[in-house]
Design a protein around this motif. Structure first.
Motif, short mmCIF file in Angstrom:
data_model
loop_
_atom_site.label_atom_id
_atom_site.label_comp_id
_atom_site.label_asym_id
_atom_site.label_seq_id
_atom_site.Cartn_x
_atom_site.Cartn_y
_atom_site.Cartn_z
N ALA B 18 7.04 -3.37 -2.58
CA ALA B 18 6.86 -2.73 -3.88
C ALA B 18 8.19 -2.47 -4.58
N HIS B 25 5.08 -6.05 -10.90
CA HIS B 25 5.62 -4.78 -10.42
C HIS B 25 5.94 -3.83 -11.58
N THR B 136 2.48 -4.39 -4.81
CA THR B 136 3.04 -4.56 -6.15
C THR B 136 3.33 -3.22 -6.83
#
Lengths: 250, 270, 357
Positions: B18, B25, B136
């Motif tokens: 992440a 993102h 993400t």
């Protein structure tokens, strides 16, 4: 408010389990002083520190910070004045990111957003951790965690800094950096530690605690030269003050 | 690697993804949470004998994996070792439902096999969506999104604190297990007697830690409420992302695209 | 015992989400009223403890298989039911998102199965009744085992009802119950013994913690009783709802799926609920009927209309088209991904010519 004294009078505390941690402790610290609190494991250092910002209520005696005795009413003001850095940064860094952790205190003070942002970045800059702002705490090294823990307290703009074992679990370089950082602060400092060399570096005055009582209170250099006193309190001369068996004269 | 160590590894691995930078993102976490939810609802809303209908939904995980620059092998590996409960229950379907539903050349395919396939497909799609969401977005951003979506703050604050201290306590637990296993060379698994004192010890440490954290909170003016501060801004890109995917899901749900495509092609061939 | 997305129908998932959501809001409300801010960090850290402890396997005596600890009762003892439920809900969320345990839609089911039954039924009605503010080793043992076993039995039964009610799995109710209940009886006994051992350990080391928790926690006061009565009513309603779905009428299942498909659209477009529902239902009715199941019925109207020929031939035709279409769809998805991949790589290369060589 002008001179920020810390005054502890005849303080005693017994834990619910029955352990008598403090048995009548009194001292007085004035503005700008840097005081080391030393003693063996279980001597009562941590319990004493917890009284200094009212996270523990005294069973007997009183604690006074600045113009206020610590009571429920003055707690808010006292906690703004006294910044407490805990021994384990994992206890102190409970928010998801460094930024949010440093902002936690100012947010609770109800400051406007711009001022919070300002204070957070200033505190992070002071401890040299501005680049860590978006990291989660579990991705920090030991030294970084400690620096951020100090920033979380600085963002509250305290007048008095209370630190519990600030050099524990640090590698030599991180320890040295921390000592230099603390030396640069102009706050009143109260540092509890086993790291007597660090106390020697930072504190002109030292209080020795043994089994819940103060056994000595005076200039650091004098106390650390008192072999008998140190031995009775389960302590040892700082390594720097001991003759080196390898390089020095035997 | 023991189970507890690999759990720690798993947690930090997904969350590390992440931290990457990609168009996915950068989207607002709320857009991603809502889209993932719409996706999961769409997947499970298909009939259990419908294997082809949900197939175009594969586009969602595939596109997100590509645009989000996620490692597909890693995510698939996680799926395979993930909870076997669905498979255990699903495997009964071919045994219990033997009525022939369709034919593949000379082969009669029973309803049970088709619904088993459908269970596998649902399983893969929904769990992939959850993993992709974390990879993400990151767990903390998901929590923030939930707070803004009016999930009770008591719960989101707990999620946040839980996630923070999972790393600390799982690490502590892993060290205790390692200390035990170094001294218990002949035993492969922990006897329950040892486990209960180890767990008790861990629990005592947890209680002490909670008390210290509480003090640290109080020291910084905590009065019972933790407020999130990170601002979220829903932009045009976020809205477009959520709306486009939701539209696609609706389309897939109501038109069997593989069959329409198949008809078109076989029709032309004839 | 995690319920999985793959096995539930939207109707069951949505019902259980609603139930779990209501429960969380209720618990959050009661916690707020309680005003014990010590619990904020305590819940987080104890949740992390349960999570960590579940990752440690131990050997079940005399069997050699491995077990792990269940958290509901321990958390209820230390935190009270409301905080315990919220804590379990947060653990389940992390497990769903990181370990693909269950999934997003099954989360509601899991919160009810694993959180509600131990915290709101087994703990107040069994553990508290047995322990009754007087802690002894025997009472802790009896209370832990009984409450863990009952909590797990109810949870396992709920899993069966939810699965059968969803109709995705072919397992009949009776066989599934006979499979699940005895297994969870055994698991419950082991978990109960372990729970009792851990609780006793804490009690011996720090009696004050347990005494404070059991004395301070909400007992069986009037409000709790009222709450339990209303919960019982809700449970009965839910059970009735689920068993109605579980009745072997295939139309009931079909209806539930169609109906819930409509609901999912509603969730995204909350304006004009009734109108949208009607529209969606009309649409689904006129859509080409692609459900394989239809061919089982004597006169498969949808399939026959799509390709007027003899039934088996239709099936072959549909399956060929289906296969070709499947291949095409997969091909398209792959194509899109390749195009996107090259485009993002191009962009990355343009932005930073040294990034990828």
């Amino acid at each position: 408010m002008s001179h920020h004294i810390v005054e502890v009078k005849d303080l005693a505390y017994t834990y619910p389990g029955g352990t008598r941690a403090l048995r009548g402790v009194s001292f007085r610290i004035v503005h700008g002083e840097s005081v080391g609190i030393v003693g063996a494991n279980g001597a009562g250092k941590s319990t004493l520190l917890r009284h200094l910002n009212g996270t523990v209520e005294p069973a007997q005696g009183s604690v006074r910070v600045g113009d206020f005795p610590i009571t429920r009413k003055t707690l808010h003001q006292v906690r703004r004045t006294v910044g407490m850095v805990f021994q384990d940064p994992d206890d102190q860094l409970f928010m998801p990111t460094v930024y949010e952790d440093v902002a936690f205190g100012p947010l609770n003070l109800g400051l406007p957003t711009a001022e919070i942002e300002n204070r957070v970045m200033q505190s992070l800059d002071t401890v040299g951790a501005a680049h860590l702002r978006d990291r989660p705490p579990y991705r920090l090294s030991g030294g970084e965690k400690r620096a951020v823990a100090i920033a979380t307290v600085l963002s509250m703009t305290p007048d008095i800094l209370v630190l519990d074992e600030p050099t524990s679990n640090l590698d030599p370089k991180a320890r040295r950096q921390l000592i230099e950082l603390l030396r640069s602060f102009r706050h009143t400092k109260i540092i509890a530690s086993h790291d007597l060399d660090m106390i020697l570096d930072l504190c002109e005055r030292t209080i020795v605690i043994h089994e819940g009582r103060i056994t000595a209170d005076g200039p650091t250099a004098r106390i650390f030269n008192d072999q008998n006193l140190l031995a009775e309190s389960h302590l040892e001369k700082p390594l720097r003050m001991q003759a080196c068996p390898i390089c020095g004269p035997r | 690697m023991s189970k507890i160590e690999s759990a720690l590894f798993d947690l930090s691995g997904l969350d590390a993804l992440a931290l990457q930078q990609s168009p996915i993102h950068r989207l607002d976490p709320r857009a991603k949470v809502l889209t993932a939810l719409a996706f999961a609802i769409t997947v499970v809303s298909f009939g259990k004998y419908d294997l082809t209908g949900p197939l175009p939904l594969l586009a969602y995980p595939v596109v997100l994996i590509v645009l989000g620059d996620l490692p597909p092998g890693y995510l698939l590996g996680k799926l395979i070792i993930a909870s076997p409960f669905a498979l255990v229950v699903g495997v009964f379907n071919p045994l219990l439902d033997r009525a022939a539903l369709t034919q593949l050349g000379p082969l009669n395919v029973s309803g049970g096999w088709i619904s088993f396939g459908s269970i596998l497909l649902r399983f893969g799609l929904t769990l992939l969506a959850a993993l992709i969401l974390i990879a993400t977005t990151g767990f903390n951003a998901v929590c923030l999104a939930l707070t803004r979506l009016r999930v009770p703050r008591v719960l989101t604050v707990q999620l946040m604190l839980l996630y923070r201290y999972i790393f600390v306590l799982t690490g502590e637990g892993a060290r205790m297990v390692r200390a035990w296993s170094l001294r218990a060379v002949s035993e492969r698994r922990m006897p329950s007697r040892i486990f209960s004192s180890l767990a008790g010890q861990l629990l005592l440490r947890a209680l002490d830690r909670a008390q210290r954290i509480h003090m640290a909170m109080l020291s910084r003016g905590f009065e019972g409420e933790i407020r999130p501060i990170r601002p979220l801004r829903l932009g045009a890109a976020d809205a477009a992302f959520a709306l486009a995917w939701t539209g696609f899901f609706v389309l897939v749900r109501f038109y069997n695209i593989p069959r329409l495509l198949g008809r078109l092609v076989t029709g032309i061939a004839q | 015992m995690h319920m999985a997305d793959a096995l539930i129908s939207p109707a069951v998932g949505a019902t259980m989400w609603a139930a779990a959501g209501g429960l969380i809001v209720y618990s959050a409300h009661r916690l707020k009223a309680e005003l014990d801010e010590r619990k904020v960090p305590l819940m987080g850290v104890l949740g992390a403890f349960v999570f960590a402890a579940q990752m440690i396997n131990f050997t079940i005596p005399a069997t050699g298989s491995s077990g792990h600890i269940g958290g509901g009762i321990i958390l209820s003892i230390l935190l009270g039911p409301d905080a315990a439920l919220i804590t379990i809900a947060s653990i389940l969320t992390v497990q769903a998102l990181f370990f693909a345990d269950g999934g997003l839609l099954a989360l509601g089911c899991n919160i009810i199965n694993i959180g509600f039954f131990p915290c709101f039924v087994a703990y107040p009605l069994i553990f508290r009744k047995i322990v009754d503010d007087r802690l002894t080793r025997g009472r802790i043992l009896a209370g832990s085992v009984a409450s863990v076993v009952v909590g797990l039995q109810l949870g396992a039964l709920a899993v069966v009802l939810e699965t059968v009610g969803s109709g995705i799995s072919e397992l009949p109710f009776k066989a599934f119950v006979l499979l699940m209940q005895p297994i969870h009886l055994a698991i419950g006994c082991v978990e109960g013994l372990i729970t009792s051992a851990v609780v006793s350990f804490v009690w011996k080391a720090r009696p004050e913690i347990l005494e404070m928790a059991t004395l301070a926690g909400p007992g069986t006061g009037r409000s709790t009783k009222k709450f339990l009565a209303s919960l019982a009513a809700v449970t009965i309603l839910l059970a009735g709802f689920l068993s109605w779905f579980a009745s072997s009428r295939p139309d009931g299942l079909e209806w539930s799926i169609e109906r819930a498909a409509g609901k999912s659209e509603l969730a995204e477009a909350p304006h004009g609920l009734a109108a949208a529902l009607g529209r969606v239902q009309n649409m689904t009715a006129f859509l080409p009927d692609y459900d394989f199941r239809q061919s089982q019925k004597p006169a498969g109207r949808g399939v026959a209309a799509a390709a007027p020929a003899a039934a088996p031939a239709v099936n072959v035709g549909t399956s060929v088209a289906g296969l070709v279409g499947t291949a095409l769809t997969l091909g398209l998805v792959a194509l899109v991904s390749v195009i996107l991949k090259t485009r993002t790589q191009d962009r990355a290369a343009r932005q930073n010519p040294f990034a990828r060589s």
